[in-house]
Design a protein around this motif. Structure first.
Motif, PDB file in Angstrom:
ATOM      1  N   SER A  75      37.619  41.675  31.497  1.00  0.00           N
ATOM      2  CA  SER A  75      38.357  40.877  32.486  1.00  0.00           C
ATOM      3  C   SER A  75      38.273  39.409  32.105  1.00  0.00           C
ATOM      4  O   SER A  75      37.309  38.971  31.478  1.00  0.00           O
ATOM      5  CB  SER A  75      37.786  41.087  33.885  1.00  0.00           C
ATOM      6  N   LYS A  76      39.278  38.646  32.486  1.00  0.00           N
ATOM      7  CA  LYS A  76      39.238  37.200  32.225  1.00  0.00           C
ATOM      8  C   LYS A  76      38.710  36.423  33.436  1.00  0.00           C
ATOM      9  O   LYS A  76      38.638  35.192  33.411  1.00  0.00           O
ATOM     10  CB  LYS A  76      40.620  36.693  31.842  1.00  0.00           C
ATOM     11  N   TYR A  77      38.364  37.171  34.509  1.00  0.00           N
ATOM     12  CA  TYR A  77      37.845  36.518  35.717  1.00  0.00           C
ATOM     13  C   TYR A  77      36.409  36.952  35.978  1.00  0.00           C
ATOM     14  O   TYR A  77      36.033  38.075  35.652  1.00  0.00           O
ATOM     15  CB  TYR A  77      38.720  36.865  36.920  1.00  0.00           C
ATOM     16  N   LEU A  93      38.205  30.169  38.814  1.00  0.00           N
ATOM     17  CA  LEU A  93      39.272  31.098  39.174  1.00  0.00           C
ATOM     18  C   LEU A  93      38.626  32.457  39.428  1.00  0.00           C
ATOM     19  O   LEU A  93      38.101  33.089  38.510  1.00  0.00           O
ATOM     20  CB  LEU A  93      40.304  31.193  38.055  1.00  0.00           C
ATOM     21  N   ASN A  95      40.260  35.098  40.831  1.00  0.00           N
ATOM     22  CA  ASN A  95      41.278  36.064  40.409  1.00  0.00           C
ATOM     23  C   ASN A  95      42.570  35.291  40.184  1.00  0.00           C
ATOM     24  O   ASN A  95      42.546  34.060  40.085  1.00  0.00           O
ATOM     25  CB  ASN A  95      41.441  37.212  41.421  1.00  0.00           C
ATOM     26  N   GLU A  96      43.695  35.962  40.141  1.00  0.00           N
ATOM     27  CA  GLU A  96      44.954  35.290  39.804  1.00  0.00           C
ATOM     28  C   GLU A  96      45.391  34.297  40.875  1.00  0.00           C
ATOM     29  O   GLU A  96      46.141  33.366  40.589  1.00  0.00           O
ATOM     30  CB  GLU A  96      46.053  36.329  39.587  1.00  0.00           C
ATOM     31  N   THR A  97      44.961  34.481  42.109  1.00  0.00           N
ATOM     32  CA  THR A  97      45.475  33.655  43.210  1.00  0.00           C
ATOM     33  C   THR A  97      44.413  32.837  43.927  1.00  0.00           C
ATOM     34  O   THR A  97      44.753  31.917  44.667  1.00  0.00           O
ATOM     35  CB  THR A  97      46.188  34.532  44.243  1.00  0.00           C
ATOM     36  N   LYS A  99      40.912  30.464  44.010  1.00  0.00           N
ATOM     37  CA  LYS A  99      40.014  29.612  43.234  1.00  0.00           C
ATOM     38  C   LYS A  99      39.126  28.812  44.179  1.00  0.00           C
ATOM     39  O   LYS A  99      39.449  28.615  45.358  1.00  0.00           O
ATOM     40  CB  LYS A  99      40.801  28.665  42.331  1.00  0.00           C
TER      41      LYS A  99
END
Length: 463
Positions: A75-77, A93, A95-97, A99
């Motif tokens: 994962s990138k998060y 961050l 997740n995508e939404t 922060k």
């Protein structure tokens, strides 16, 4: 500035925020450290406003934060990076939404000292992952009474970050709060520090002031900021406007026009910004165009053009975007033109004054309305402006509903190059756009001979 220090701790509040953020706070605490949500998200809870930003403070070091919030396997998060600020803030961050912005305590492990060093009392509230509230100032009382004041030591807070001077007015505007006299005195004493603030930060704050409450500019003048930030506007106080049309000096006239704009509920935020910036600067050319007639009345012939040229430099200095600058200048330059509901006036607006869309006409209409309302009784009735606007809208509807495009013009690029003896360039497109505009507004017929004649007469002598 002395504040009543109130300690309210271990009082639970029913604050809602994303579960991912709660897990991040708990992750820090599970590793033996402290973490708190602080500032706007807690303030907005008491204001019944939806929070968009989530700030966290912790006694974990910056390197410890980076180590704790490494991306999970495959994962990138969470993804962690630094913000280039003097307060050494990290962004995580989750997740995508979602922060968070996280920073370490300014005062070791002392949450009380940290909160009391924050800019305003209303921003000095914190909660932990169990929703326990931490408050050591008059924050809740100030929120209840809608008063904005600097925290415990206003001098220190301003000197630590002078942009807080303008943030004070930004928060007054956005939250519709009342000013605190002691805070205003601290700003006045430190007003010269505004010269050290970047124009980008000034622009961000000033935009919100113009959108949410442009009448605060008068309060900014009271504490000496307008003389520093907008000296040409400040000098309008010298223009007494002794005439049959006005009852106050040019600076107060501008403030009155802005007060009428503030009352308008139709405008979108971006429209408010453009219109109010234009109103702010629309008369700054009066200082250099004043004449006095035999009866002692003042006149300012040509002041819109002078205001336009002065405003070019002001907007450039504050790095206003190209699109916004073009619209603001367009309104300043044309705020005093005479309008009527004829097709001839419509053609003149489109071709001479570049008011070539219904949106631009609407912006000009609003500027003229607010300017007119700020005139002396007997000269402040906007009804004729409104009736003229409604007639012109009919022409603009006809203009904008025509389906002809550049490809439909009865002249092509090769013919234009031959007539003007030029090579392919963006000039061809500009000429075609001009021809299309003339055809759409009815001043030219879409006929080859007429278009060739127009191009020859208008452009050939320039090449």
């Amino acid at each position: 500035m002395k504040l009543q220090i109130i300690k309210i701790i271990m009082m639970k509040i029913d604050i809602k925020y994303p579960i991912e953020i709660k897990k991040a706070l708990k992750k820090i605490e599970d590793n033996g450290y402290k973490a708190y949500l602080v500032g706007g998200v807690v303030r907005d809870y008491f204001l019944n406003r939806e929070a968009n930003d989530y700030d966290v403070i912790t006694n974990l070091s910056k390197e410890g934060i980076k180590k704790l919030f490494k991306p999970d396997d495959n994962s990138k998060y969470p993804y962690c990076f630094s913000l280039n600020t003097k307060f050494d803030t990290l962004v995580i961050l989750l997740n995508e939404t979602i922060k968070i912005e996280i920073s370490s305590f300014k005062n070791n492990d002392d949450i009380k000292k940290d909160l009391l060093k924050r800019d305003f009392t209303i921003n000095s509230l914190a909660v932990d992952c169990n929703n326990n509230l931490y408050n050591y100032s008059s924050a809740i009382e100030d929120i209840k009474n809608k008063v904005l004041r600097f925290n415990s030591d206003a001098e220190y807070i301003i000197k630590e970050d002078p942009s807080r001077i303008l943030r004070y007015f930004k928060f007054l505007a956005r939250l519709d709060f009342k000013e605190d006299e002691e805070s205003l005195k601290a700003i006045y004493r430190n007003k010269e520090l505004i010269k050290t603030v970047s124009v980008e930060k000034i622009n961000i704050c000033f935009k919100e002031i113009l959108i949410y409450n442009p009448t605060l500019i008068k309060l900014m003048d009271k504490v000496g900021l307008i003389e520093i930030l907008y000296p040409d506007l400040y000098r309008l106080k010298e223009i007494k406007q002794h005439s049959k049309y006005h009852y106050e000096n040019a600076f107060d006239h501008t403030m009155t026009a802005l007060s009428y704009s503030k009352k308008d509920t139709e405008l979108k935020d971006e429209q408010k910004y453009i219109i109010n910036y234009a109103l702010l600067l629309h008369d700054i050319g009066k200082h250099d165009t004043i004449t006095i007639d035999e009866e002692g009345y003042e006149h300012y012939i040509g002041h819109p053009l002078d205001s336009y040229y002065k405003s070019i430099n002001i907007l450039k200095h504050y790095k206003i975007s190209k699109k916004e600058t073009e619209l603001i200048l367009l309104l300043i330059k044309n705020h005093d033109i005479e309008l009527n509901g004829t097709r001839r006036c419509f053609n003149r607006l489109v071709n001479k004054y570049q008011i070539d869309s219904k949106e631009k006409l609407y912006l000009l209409y609003k500027v003229k309305i607010f300017d007119r309302l700020a005139h002396k009784e007997g000269f402040n009735d906007p009804k004729n402006i409104t009736s003229t606007y409604n007639k012109l809208v009919e022409y603009y509807n006809e203009f904008e509903n025509k389906t002809i495009s550049i490809l439909d013009l009865e002249i092509n690029g090769k013919e234009i190059m031959r007539i003007l003896n030029i090579t392919p360039s963006k000039k061809i497109k500009e000429i075609k756009e001009e021809l299309l505009k003339q055809v759409l507004c009815g001043t030219l017929k879409n006929e080859n001979r007429e278009l060739i004649t127009y191009v020859t007469n208008k452009y050939k002598s320039k090449n």
